[in-house]
Design an enzyme around this catalytic site. Structure first.
Site, PDB file in Angstrom:
ATOM      1  N   ASP A 115      -0.493  43.966   8.088  1.00  0.00           N
ATOM      2  CA  ASP A 115      -1.227  44.102   6.842  1.00  0.00           C
ATOM      3  C   ASP A 115      -2.577  43.383   6.947  1.00  0.00           C
ATOM      4  O   ASP A 115      -2.645  42.251   7.444  1.00  0.00           O
ATOM      5  CB  ASP A 115      -0.387  43.507   5.714  1.00  0.00           C
ATOM      6  CG  ASP A 115      -1.044  43.635   4.358  1.00  0.00           C
ATOM      7  OD1 ASP A 115      -1.211  44.767   3.889  1.00  0.00           O
ATOM      8  OD2 ASP A 115      -1.388  42.590   3.778  1.00  0.00           O
ATOM      9  N   GLU A 165      -3.585  47.562  10.227  1.00  0.00           N
ATOM     10  CA  GLU A 165      -4.350  48.032   9.082  1.00  0.00           C
ATOM     11  C   GLU A 165      -5.734  47.409   9.273  1.00  0.00           C
ATOM     12  O   GLU A 165      -5.942  46.234   8.973  1.00  0.00           O
ATOM     13  CB  GLU A 165      -3.722  47.579   7.763  1.00  0.00           C
ATOM     14  CG  GLU A 165      -4.478  48.098   6.544  1.00  0.00           C
ATOM     15  CD  GLU A 165      -3.933  47.542   5.234  1.00  0.00           C
ATOM     16  OE1 GLU A 165      -3.898  48.304   4.242  1.00  0.00           O
ATOM     17  OE2 GLU A 165      -3.560  46.357   5.184  1.00  0.00           O
TER      18      GLU A 165
END
Length: 714
Positions: free
Chosen positions: A366, A403
């Site tokens: 993330d 990401e």
């Protein structure tokens, strides 16, 4: 293995019990212990504990007999002369066994202006803890100055001697993956799931036959590390809102206790491993969504229960000259110093633990761009953490997915550091949404995405496997809502519809939200099939969200992070209602697997097969006329040459609202047969392999408006 006794020296344990305590005091014998490895290490004779703190002046180890005991059964004061090696505090507790719980108190400079937030009144969890109990946890008590012993988190002493039998990470070729993004709790929490253990790791096991029928071969699990799902963020119309997604980690080595059937018995590791082993037996890889960019301790007003109280200035990015405040590159209140040697070691240790001990197959990071930031938050050309992960022998076969952006504006899609790191391809999402919605002049962009985004990756000697292709994910609209809503409808979150992105590149097909209009519904179904087809015929690694295959809806909410209810949970009743859509997803996934030309490991080279068909050729409605510079263009076709006796494929995409006639290429010795036509009703919309339909005209094929047709040569 018992630690060498020569490293142990006796210390005097202290133990105290308050009036509300239930356990009897005990006095385990305590020895000096070893500084390595960090965290708890269990052997036949006891447990070694080790924790890092550069600036601490005093450390206490608290032992609890039961997970919900208000008071410890023993308090062990670590002697710096005996229990400290450089900045590592350690002790060996003889006779201690799994089933007990523990925590720390740490003292040191209380100088927030210098970045030190030591609070001996706060009870702290071990960053390396393998299990956490939240049985008596009160988040508010971890803030402020009051003592929070009786309402603190506790670390479980968990044995990780799991019987894996012959299991090991699957190491599937990346180009063969079809990834299914899934929330462990929400996948089975609805009563409609019909499982015995809803919302748990065991609930996932019960649904493995469904995953096998669908055809996916990898699950990407939203965060499964321990997080705080107890704190009520706000109450909306009588409904409490909590952290549902899990993107604020409390303990990085510990499976989330709420996903366990019996967390009070310390079975966290075993229940998670049961799930992984069962998925592996079904041929399904396990990828974990991990959050190392920040922690759940928040900003300067947040609670103190781990890194803050252990060594705040070591673990967090602080504002230079105002070290009482946190640099917030994550958008979540704080940012971990991922490229500090201690932070880097912590993250690598964590990843290696989940691979070696827990057998996971990969990780999705993330806001991974935070992991590339050095001191002061400056992006590094060669960040030590990224390359340490890249070159770790223990992680050499592990899938790494970034990401490649963060909340502070760093956007690295196409140039994230490292070689084998794949990326969530945000350009794929944006370009495919625009094209399917009918935006004109997108032909060049959609062609790049279909061909594996070579414009983003090939110049760095990367390959299509560096691109994880997705049209939607947990963060945003479901695929059904992408074709049902022009705007977000986030009022249920209690933030005045201000949260969530405003630009969704969505189109409601003529009506906002649910409708009984048959024409609108038919168009929506076609658009979903268009999205699914593009996803599965594009080079790269496809990913979609649990429930998209049967039109799961969040009623237009594009930021359902706080909705632990039916809005987020998979509604299994929809599977019965949407069998034709489910069938289409099953067949299009199978179609991808059956054709090597759709999941190449390498980019196209211009090779020509024995029938004179190039590995890829571009067309428009007219052969060899793709219309790259047509500002009104909405139609594209491509031919993929099959090699080693494979079928050739001809793919025609018409996002104009009117039917178009496409010329067909001539294939010597073969004829074209229809495999997919998203304009047709089920079951004519997609054929089983080997049962493709003959077409009447070998020269042209009429593609309905807003639809895709795929032909195979036989």
């Amino acid at each position: 293995m018992q630690l060498p006794s020569t490293t142990h020296s006796a210390v005097t344990p202290a133990f105290a019990l308050g009036p509300s305590s239930t356990p009897d005091p005990v006095a385990f014998k305590v020895e000096a212990g070893s500084p390595h490895p960090l965290g708890p290490t269990i052997d036949d004779l006891g447990v070694n504990f080790s924790i890092y703190s550069e600036h601490a002046t005093s450390v206490e180890l608290l032992l609890f007999r039961n997970h919900d005991d208000r008071q410890p059964c023993q308090i062990i004061q670590l002697d710096p002369a005996v229990n400290k090696s450089f900045h590592l505090w350690h002790a060996y507790v003889c006779g201690l066994k799994p089933g007990f719980f523990y925590a720390y108190r740490v003292d040191g400079p209380q100088e927030v202006h210098n970045g030190h937030r030591f609070q001996p009144s706060k009870v702290l969890i071990d960053p390396y803890a393998r299990g956490i109990s939240k049985a008596v946890w009160n988040r508010g008590d971890a803030c402020g100055d009051k003592d929070n012993l009786e309402t603190s988190l506790r670390c479980a002493i968990v044995h990780d001697n799991y019987d894996w039998e012959d299991d090991k990470p699957l190491n599937q070729p990346t180009e063969e993956l079809v990834i299914y993004e899934m929330h462990v709790g929400g996948f089975t929490k609805s009563d409609s799931s019909g499982v015995a253990y809803p919302g748990t790791f065991r609930g996932v096991i019960e649904k493995i036959p469904y995953l096998q029928e669908l055809g996916i071969n990898a699950v990407e699990l939203l965060p499964v590390f321990e997080y705080d799902d107890v704190e009520v963020l706000r109450t909306v119309d009588g409904s409490p809102k909590t952290n549902y997604w899990g993107y604020s980690t409390m303990a990085f080595f510990a499976p989330h206790s709420s996903y366990c059937e019996s967390p009070s018995t310390g079975q966290h590791v075993h229940e998670f491993c049961d799930m992984v082993k069962a998925l592996h037996k079904a041929g399904i890889s396990v990828i974990l969504d991990v959050v190392f960019n920040h922690t759940d301790e928040g900003n300067h007003m947040g609670p103190t229960y781990s890194f803050k109280g252990i060594d705040n200035s070591t673990y967090y990015h602080l504002v230079p000259g105002q070290e009482q405040y946190y640099n917030d590159f994550s958008g979540c209140g704080n940012t971990l110093r991922c490229n500090h040697p201690v932070g880097e070691k912590f993250i690598v240790d964590c990843l290696e633990y989940w691979v070696e001990t827990m057998h996971v197959d990969g990780f999705r990071f993330d806001e991974a761009s935070v992991l590339t930031r050095g001191e002061g938050g400056v992006p590094l050309e060669k960040p030590p953490l990224i390359w340490n992960v890249e070159l770790s022998d223990k992680l050499s076969q592990t899938k790494m997915i970034a990401e490649a952006w963060d909340a502070a504006g760093l956007y690295q899609v196409g140039y994230f550091p490292g070689e084998r790191w794949a990326e969530w391809n945000g350009k794929f999402r944006d370009d495919v949404r625009d094209f399917v919605k009918g935006e004109p002049g997108q032909l060049g962009s959609i062609a790049k995405r279909l061909a594996g985004s070579a414009d983003l990756y090939q110049s760095r000697s990367h390959e299509p496997v560096n691109s994880v292709n997705f049209i939607n994910c947990h963060d945003g609209f479901t695929m059904n809502d992408l074709v049902s809503y022009n705007g977000k409808h986030n009022g249920a979150n209690g933030e005045g519809n201000r949260d969530g992105v405003n630009d969704n590149a969505s189109w409601n097909c003529g009506w906002e939200g649910a409708t009984t209009d048959a024409a609108v519904e038919q168009l929506r179904e076609r658009q979903i099939k268009n999205f699914a087809t593009i996803l599965m015929v594009s080079q790269g690694v496809p990913m979609f969200v649990a429930g998209d295959e049967h039109r799961r809806t969040q009623k237009g909410n594009n930021n359902a992070y706080c909705q632990d209810n039916e809005l987020n949970w998979v509604d299994w009743n929809l599977l019965d209602q949407e069998q034709s859509m489910f069938r289409f997803w099953k067949r299009v996934i199978a179609f991808r697997k059956q054709h090597q030309s759709l999941h190449r490991a390498r980019y196209f080279t211009g090779d020509v097969n024995q029938r004179g068909i190039a590995d890829i050729a571009w067309h428009g409605p007219e052969i060899n006329q793709p219309g790259w510079h047509d500002p009104c263009g909405r139609a594209l076709a491509l031919t993929l040459g099959g090699f080693d006796a494979e079928d050739d494929l001809h793919i025609m995409l018409n996002m104009h609202w009117e039917e178009l006639a496409f010329e067909l290429p001539c294939v010597a010795g073969r004829t074209w047969r229809q495999a997919i036509n998203t304009a047709l009703p089920s079951p004519e919309d997609i054929c089983e392999y080997g049962k493709e339909v003959s077409i009447a005209n070998e020269k042209t094929f009429h593609v309905s408006g807003r639809s895709i047709a795929v032909l195979v040569s036989k």
